[in-house]
Design a protein around this motif. Structure first.
Motif, mmCIF file in Angstrom:
data_model
loop_
_atom_site.group_PDB
_atom_site.id
_atom_site.type_symbol
_atom_site.label_atom_id
_atom_site.label_comp_id
_atom_site.label_asym_id
_atom_site.label_seq_id
_atom_site.Cartn_x
_atom_site.Cartn_y
_atom_site.Cartn_z
ATOM 1 N N ASN A 21 8.964 100.901 -37.973
ATOM 2 C CA ASN A 21 9.030 99.453 -38.130
ATOM 3 C C ASN A 21 8.651 98.754 -36.828
ATOM 4 O OD1 ASN A 21 11.455 96.905 -38.640
ATOM 5 N ND2 ASN A 21 9.722 97.212 -39.978
ATOM 6 N N LEU A 22 9.063 99.330 -35.717
ATOM 7 C CA LEU A 22 8.749 98.772 -34.407
ATOM 8 C C LEU A 22 7.256 98.826 -34.127
ATOM 9 C CD1 LEU A 22 9.697 97.569 -31.749
ATOM 10 C CD2 LEU A 22 10.288 99.868 -30.974
ATOM 11 N N GLN A 23 6.629 99.918 -34.489
ATOM 12 C CA GLN A 23 5.185 100.039 -34.285
ATOM 13 C C GLN A 23 4.433 99.015 -35.125
ATOM 14 O OE1 GLN A 23 3.732 101.737 -32.003
ATOM 15 N NE2 GLN A 23 5.477 102.954 -31.331
ATOM 16 N N GLU A 24 4.914 98.749 -36.323
ATOM 17 C CA GLU A 24 4.302 97.712 -37.164
ATOM 18 C C GLU A 24 4.452 96.335 -36.523
ATOM 19 O OE1 GLU A 24 4.886 99.590 -41.638
ATOM 20 O OE2 GLU A 24 6.499 98.403 -40.755
ATOM 21 N N LEU A 25 5.607 96.093 -35.933
ATOM 22 C CA LEU A 25 5.852 94.813 -35.278
ATOM 23 C C LEU A 25 4.954 94.633 -34.060
ATOM 24 C CD1 LEU A 25 7.495 92.197 -34.982
ATOM 25 C CD2 LEU A 25 9.156 93.511 -33.638
ATOM 26 N N ILE A 26 4.754 95.688 -33.304
ATOM 27 C CA ILE A 26 3.910 95.629 -32.109
ATOM 28 C C ILE A 26 2.519 95.097 -32.444
ATOM 29 C CG2 ILE A 26 2.701 97.069 -30.413
ATOM 30 C CD1 ILE A 26 5.248 98.791 -30.274
ATOM 31 N N SER A 27 2.026 95.427 -33.625
ATOM 32 C CA SER A 27 0.688 94.976 -34.026
ATOM 33 C C SER A 27 0.594 93.464 -34.146
ATOM 34 C CB SER A 27 0.286 95.628 -35.357
ATOM 35 O OG SER A 27 1.074 95.132 -36.427
ATOM 36 N N LEU A 28 1.740 92.783 -34.255
ATOM 37 C CA LEU A 28 1.753 91.320 -34.355
ATOM 38 C C LEU A 28 1.813 90.649 -32.991
ATOM 39 C CD1 LEU A 28 4.262 90.797 -37.324
ATOM 40 C CD2 LEU A 28 1.776 91.119 -37.413
ATOM 41 N N SER A 29 2.058 91.429 -31.952
ATOM 42 C CA SER A 29 2.091 90.940 -30.555
ATOM 43 C C SER A 29 3.055 89.779 -30.325
ATOM 44 C CB SER A 29 0.681 90.531 -30.101
ATOM 45 O OG SER A 29 -0.192 91.625 -30.112
ATOM 46 N N PRO A 30 4.326 89.948 -30.693
ATOM 47 C CA PRO A 30 5.294 88.914 -30.300
ATOM 48 C C PRO A 30 5.438 88.920 -28.780
ATOM 49 C CG PRO A 30 6.438 90.853 -31.109
ATOM 50 C CD PRO A 30 4.973 91.097 -31.352
ATOM 51 N N ASP A 31 5.967 87.868 -28.225
ATOM 52 C CA ASP A 31 6.116 87.791 -26.767
ATOM 53 C C ASP A 31 7.233 88.693 -26.254
ATOM 54 O OD1 ASP A 31 4.212 85.446 -26.132
ATOM 55 O OD2 ASP A 31 5.459 84.674 -27.761
ATOM 56 N N PHE A 32 8.290 88.837 -27.065
ATOM 57 C CA PHE A 32 9.442 89.654 -26.692
ATOM 58 C C PHE A 32 9.897 90.475 -27.896
ATOM 59 C CE2 PHE A 32 9.576 85.726 -24.257
ATOM 60 C CZ PHE A 32 9.824 86.143 -22.953
ATOM 61 N N ILE A 33 10.329 91.698 -27.636
ATOM 62 C CA ILE A 33 10.953 92.524 -28.659
ATOM 63 C C ILE A 33 12.318 92.934 -28.125
ATOM 64 C CG2 ILE A 33 10.920 94.742 -29.863
ATOM 65 C CD1 ILE A 33 7.919 94.497 -30.119
ATOM 66 N N GLY A 34 13.356 92.690 -28.921
ATOM 67 C CA GLY A 34 14.716 92.974 -28.491
ATOM 68 C C GLY A 34 15.312 94.194 -29.164
ATOM 69 N N MET A 35 15.998 95.002 -28.375
ATOM 70 C CA MET A 35 16.727 96.175 -28.861
ATOM 71 C C MET A 35 18.176 96.061 -28.421
ATOM 72 S SD MET A 35 13.593 98.675 -28.137
ATOM 73 C CE MET A 35 12.944 97.338 -27.154
ATOM 74 N N ILE A 36 19.082 96.326 -29.332
ATOM 75 C CA ILE A 36 20.507 96.112 -29.088
ATOM 76 C C ILE A 36 21.178 97.414 -28.660
ATOM 77 C CG2 ILE A 36 22.687 95.412 -30.156
ATOM 78 C CD1 ILE A 36 21.035 93.576 -31.992
ATOM 79 N N PHE A 37 21.682 97.415 -27.436
ATOM 80 C CA PHE A 37 22.366 98.584 -26.900
ATOM 81 C C PHE A 37 23.883 98.367 -26.973
ATOM 82 C CE2 PHE A 37 18.162 98.512 -24.977
ATOM 83 C CZ PHE A 37 17.752 99.830 -25.118
ATOM 84 N N TYR A 38 24.343 98.126 -28.178
ATOM 85 C CA TYR A 38 25.765 97.887 -28.435
ATOM 86 C C TYR A 38 26.134 98.734 -29.644
ATOM 87 C CZ TYR A 38 30.045 95.307 -29.697
ATOM 88 O OH TYR A 38 31.341 94.954 -30.015
ATOM 89 N N ILE A 201 7.849 92.840 -42.068
ATOM 90 C CA ILE A 201 6.719 92.572 -41.178
ATOM 91 C C ILE A 201 5.825 91.464 -41.734
ATOM 92 C CG2 ILE A 201 4.679 93.567 -40.081
ATOM 93 C CD1 ILE A 201 7.346 94.526 -38.935
ATOM 94 N N LYS A 202 5.678 91.411 -43.028
ATOM 95 C CA LYS A 202 4.862 90.361 -43.640
ATOM 96 C C LYS A 202 5.450 88.986 -43.354
ATOM 97 C CE LYS A 202 2.969 88.820 -48.090
ATOM 98 N NZ LYS A 202 2.893 89.102 -49.558
ATOM 99 N N LEU A 203 6.761 88.869 -43.443
ATOM 100 C CA LEU A 203 7.420 87.593 -43.205
ATOM 101 C C LEU A 203 7.371 87.211 -41.724
ATOM 102 C CD1 LEU A 203 8.937 85.361 -44.685
ATOM 103 C CD2 LEU A 203 11.069 86.602 -44.253
ATOM 104 N N VAL A 204 7.538 88.198 -40.844
ATOM 105 C CA VAL A 204 7.427 87.928 -39.406
ATOM 106 C C VAL A 204 6.016 87.455 -39.069
ATOM 107 C CG1 VAL A 204 7.520 88.917 -37.091
ATOM 108 C CG2 VAL A 204 9.224 89.585 -38.784
ATOM 109 N N LYS A 205 5.022 88.078 -39.683
ATOM 110 C CA LYS A 205 3.639 87.681 -39.451
ATOM 111 C C LYS A 205 3.400 86.245 -39.904
ATOM 112 C CE LYS A 205 -1.160 89.009 -40.433
ATOM 113 N NZ LYS A 205 -2.036 89.997 -41.122
ATOM 114 N N GLU A 206 3.954 85.882 -41.041
ATOM 115 C CA GLU A 206 3.808 84.520 -41.554
ATOM 116 C C GLU A 206 4.441 83.515 -40.600
ATOM 117 O OE1 GLU A 206 5.084 81.887 -45.515
ATOM 118 O OE2 GLU A 206 5.424 84.062 -45.465
#
Length: 215
Positions: A21-38, A201-206
Protein backbone atom coordinates in the motif's frame (compact mmCIF):
# COMPACT_ATOMS: atom_id res chain seq x y z
CA UNK A 1 9.82 28.36 10.14
CA UNK A 2 8.63 31.33 8.11
CA UNK A 3 5.11 31.58 6.77
CA UNK A 4 4.18 33.13 3.44
CA UNK A 5 0.64 33.82 2.31
CA UNK A 6 1.30 32.46 -1.15
CA UNK A 7 2.87 29.18 -0.06
CA UNK A 8 0.97 26.20 -1.40
CA UNK A 9 -0.74 23.72 0.84
CA UNK A 10 1.24 20.51 1.15
CA UNK A 11 -0.15 17.02 1.66
CA UNK A 12 0.72 14.51 4.36
CA UNK A 13 -0.74 11.00 4.31
CA UNK A 14 -0.41 9.42 7.73
CA UNK A 15 -0.84 5.99 9.29
CA UNK A 16 0.85 3.84 6.66
CA UNK A 17 1.84 0.34 7.74
CA UNK A 18 1.58 -1.97 4.71
CA UNK A 19 4.53 -2.04 2.30
CA UNK A 20 2.48 -2.74 -0.84
CA UNK A 21 0.00 0.00 0.00
CA UNK A 22 2.90 2.32 0.78
CA UNK A 23 4.51 1.70 -2.58
CA UNK A 24 1.21 2.56 -4.28
CA UNK A 25 1.04 5.78 -2.29
CA UNK A 26 4.60 6.74 -3.24
CA UNK A 27 3.51 6.84 -6.88
CA UNK A 28 1.24 9.79 -6.00
CA UNK A 29 4.18 11.81 -4.59
CA UNK A 30 2.62 13.32 -1.48
CA UNK A 31 4.86 15.81 0.30
CA UNK A 32 4.94 13.79 3.54
CA UNK A 33 4.24 10.17 4.46
CA UNK A 34 3.63 9.39 8.12
CA UNK A 35 4.31 6.15 9.98
CA UNK A 36 3.11 5.63 13.54
CA UNK A 37 5.64 4.21 15.97
CA UNK A 38 3.14 3.71 18.78
CA UNK A 39 2.48 0.07 19.56
CA UNK A 40 -1.09 0.63 20.83
CA UNK A 41 -2.18 2.14 17.51
CA UNK A 42 -4.11 0.09 14.95
CA UNK A 43 -1.77 1.72 12.42
CA UNK A 44 1.44 0.73 14.21
CA UNK A 45 4.38 0.58 11.80
CA UNK A 46 6.46 -2.45 12.70
CA UNK A 47 8.30 -3.15 9.44
CA UNK A 48 11.82 -2.76 8.21
CA UNK A 49 12.80 0.68 6.85
CA UNK A 50 11.25 1.55 3.50
CA UNK A 51 13.18 4.03 1.36
CA UNK A 52 11.26 6.98 -0.01
CA UNK A 53 12.15 9.28 -2.92
CA UNK A 54 14.06 12.29 -1.66
CA UNK A 55 11.18 14.64 -2.54
CA UNK A 56 8.91 12.84 -0.05
CA UNK A 57 9.63 13.52 3.60
CA UNK A 58 9.23 10.69 6.10
CA UNK A 59 7.38 11.52 9.32
CA UNK A 60 7.60 9.34 12.42
CA UNK A 61 4.75 9.68 14.92
CA UNK A 62 5.49 9.00 18.60
CA UNK A 63 3.49 9.12 21.83
CA UNK A 64 5.37 9.72 25.10
CA UNK A 65 8.30 7.68 23.78
CA UNK A 66 11.69 7.54 25.45
CA UNK A 67 14.39 9.78 24.05
CA UNK A 68 16.58 6.80 23.17
CA UNK A 69 13.79 5.02 21.28
CA UNK A 70 13.14 8.10 19.13
CA UNK A 71 16.85 8.47 18.40
CA UNK A 72 17.03 4.84 17.28
CA UNK A 73 13.93 5.21 15.09
CA UNK A 74 15.21 8.41 13.46
CA UNK A 75 18.49 6.75 12.57
CA UNK A 76 17.02 3.40 11.53
CA UNK A 77 14.23 4.80 9.37
CA UNK A 78 16.00 7.96 8.20
CA UNK A 79 13.18 10.19 9.44
CA UNK A 80 12.92 13.80 8.29
CA UNK A 81 10.26 14.78 10.81
CA UNK A 82 9.36 13.63 14.31
CA UNK A 83 5.72 14.26 15.24
CA UNK A 84 5.19 14.02 18.98
CA UNK A 85 1.66 13.32 20.11
CA UNK A 86 1.86 12.98 23.88
CA UNK A 87 2.80 15.09 26.88
CA UNK A 88 6.36 15.86 25.82
CA UNK A 89 7.72 19.15 27.15
CA UNK A 90 9.51 21.93 25.31
CA UNK A 91 12.70 20.85 27.08
CA UNK A 92 12.26 17.36 25.62
CA UNK A 93 11.77 18.86 22.14
CA UNK A 94 14.80 21.11 22.58
CA UNK A 95 17.04 18.21 23.57
CA UNK A 96 15.85 16.25 20.56
CA UNK A 97 16.57 19.23 18.30
CA UNK A 98 20.06 19.59 19.79
CA UNK A 99 20.76 15.93 19.03
CA UNK A 100 19.42 16.16 15.44
CA UNK A 101 19.73 19.82 14.30
CA UNK A 102 18.35 19.04 10.83
CA UNK A 103 15.36 17.12 12.16
CA UNK A 104 11.98 18.85 12.00
CA UNK A 105 9.87 18.54 15.13
CA UNK A 106 6.07 18.84 15.04
CA UNK A 107 4.09 19.02 18.28
CA UNK A 108 0.51 17.78 18.28
CA UNK A 109 -2.24 19.52 20.24
CA UNK A 110 -5.57 17.71 20.57
CA UNK A 111 -8.43 20.19 20.41
CA UNK A 112 -11.48 19.74 22.60
CA UNK A 113 -14.12 22.13 23.88
CA UNK A 114 -11.82 23.52 26.55
CA UNK A 115 -8.70 23.92 24.43
CA UNK A 116 -6.43 26.79 25.43
CA UNK A 117 -4.28 28.37 22.70
CA UNK A 118 -2.00 29.61 25.47
CA UNK A 119 -0.53 26.10 25.72
CA UNK A 120 1.28 26.68 22.44
CA UNK A 121 3.32 29.51 23.90
CA UNK A 122 5.27 27.00 26.00
CA UNK A 123 6.84 25.43 22.90
CA UNK A 124 9.64 27.47 21.38
CA UNK A 125 11.82 25.08 19.39
CA UNK A 126 9.25 23.08 17.41
CA UNK A 127 8.99 23.68 13.67
CA UNK A 128 5.24 23.27 13.31
CA UNK A 129 2.08 22.79 15.34
CA UNK A 130 -0.28 19.94 14.48
CA UNK A 131 -3.92 20.52 15.37
CA UNK A 132 -5.90 17.31 15.76
CA UNK A 133 -9.27 16.48 17.28
CA UNK A 134 -9.35 15.30 20.87
CA UNK A 135 -10.75 11.77 21.04
CA UNK A 136 -10.31 8.36 22.61
CA UNK A 137 -7.26 7.61 20.44
CA UNK A 138 -4.07 9.53 19.72
CA UNK A 139 -5.21 10.52 16.22
CA UNK A 140 -7.19 8.60 13.64
CA UNK A 141 -10.54 9.33 15.33
CA UNK A 142 -12.16 10.51 12.10
CA UNK A 143 -13.72 13.65 13.57
CA UNK A 144 -13.10 17.38 13.06
CA UNK A 145 -12.70 20.13 15.61
CA UNK A 146 -14.02 23.68 15.17
CA UNK A 147 -11.50 25.18 12.74
CA UNK A 148 -12.66 28.70 13.53
CA UNK A 149 -10.51 28.66 16.67
CA UNK A 150 -7.44 28.82 14.40
CA UNK A 151 -8.16 32.50 13.87
CA UNK A 152 -6.80 32.98 17.40
CA UNK A 153 -3.55 31.16 16.57
CA UNK A 154 -0.81 33.19 18.32
CA UNK A 155 2.30 31.90 16.52
CA UNK A 156 4.02 32.27 13.17
CA UNK A 157 4.97 28.59 13.06
CA UNK A 158 3.39 26.49 10.33
CA UNK A 159 0.12 24.70 11.07
CA UNK A 160 -0.49 21.08 10.15
CA UNK A 161 -4.27 20.65 9.95
CA UNK A 162 -5.47 17.19 10.96
CA UNK A 163 -8.55 15.46 12.28
CA UNK A 164 -11.24 13.75 10.21
CA UNK A 165 -10.44 15.58 6.97
CA UNK A 166 -12.26 14.29 3.89
CA UNK A 167 -12.23 15.32 0.25
CA UNK A 168 -15.36 17.42 0.82
CA UNK A 169 -13.43 19.66 3.21
CA UNK A 170 -10.98 21.03 0.65
CA UNK A 171 -12.91 24.20 -0.31
CA UNK A 172 -13.29 25.11 3.38
CA UNK A 173 -9.57 24.49 4.01
CA UNK A 174 -8.62 26.72 1.08
CA UNK A 175 -10.91 29.42 2.46
CA UNK A 176 -9.48 29.03 5.98
CA UNK A 177 -5.95 29.45 4.66
CA UNK A 178 -6.88 32.89 3.33
CA UNK A 179 -7.68 33.91 6.91
CA UNK A 180 -4.99 31.85 8.64
CA UNK A 181 -1.98 31.78 6.30
CA UNK A 182 0.01 29.70 8.77
CA UNK A 183 -2.00 26.66 7.63
CA UNK A 184 0.60 24.90 5.52
CA UNK A 185 0.05 21.13 5.56
CA UNK A 186 -3.09 19.00 5.29
CA UNK A 187 -2.82 15.71 7.17
CA UNK A 188 -5.20 12.99 5.98
CA UNK A 189 -5.69 9.56 7.48
CA UNK A 190 -8.80 7.67 8.58
CA UNK A 191 -11.30 9.13 6.08
CA UNK A 192 -9.18 7.67 3.27
CA UNK A 193 -8.87 4.13 4.58
CA UNK A 194 -10.17 0.75 3.56
CA UNK A 195 -9.16 -0.43 7.03
CA UNK A 196 -6.80 1.05 9.65
CA UNK A 197 -3.41 1.55 8.00
CA UNK A 198 -4.58 0.63 4.47
CA UNK A 199 -5.35 3.64 2.28
CA UNK A 200 -7.79 3.86 -0.60
CA UNK A 201 -5.21 4.98 -3.17
CA UNK A 202 -7.85 6.04 -5.68
CA UNK A 203 -9.45 8.36 -3.14
CA UNK A 204 -6.08 9.79 -2.04
CA UNK A 205 -5.26 10.46 -5.69
CA UNK A 206 -8.57 12.27 -6.16
CA UNK A 207 -7.88 14.41 -3.10
CA UNK A 208 -4.34 15.21 -4.25
CA UNK A 209 -5.49 16.22 -7.72
CA UNK A 210 -8.31 18.39 -6.39
CA UNK A 211 -5.91 20.10 -3.97
CA UNK A 212 -3.62 21.03 -6.87
CA UNK A 213 -6.56 22.30 -8.93
CA UNK A 214 -7.82 24.58 -6.15
CA UNK A 215 -4.48 26.27 -5.56
Amino acid sequence: MSVLKNTRLELKVCGMRDETNLQELISLSPDFIGMIFYSKSARFFNSEPIPLPKEIQKVGVFVDETFSEIIQAVMKHNLNVVQIHGNESDVYCSELKDFFPELKIWKVFSVGEDFDMGELLNYHCVDAIVFDTKGKNYGGNGTKFNWEILQDYPLQKDIVLSGGISIDDLPKIIEMKQRVPQIRIIDINSRFEIEPGIKNIKLVKEFSQKLKELQ
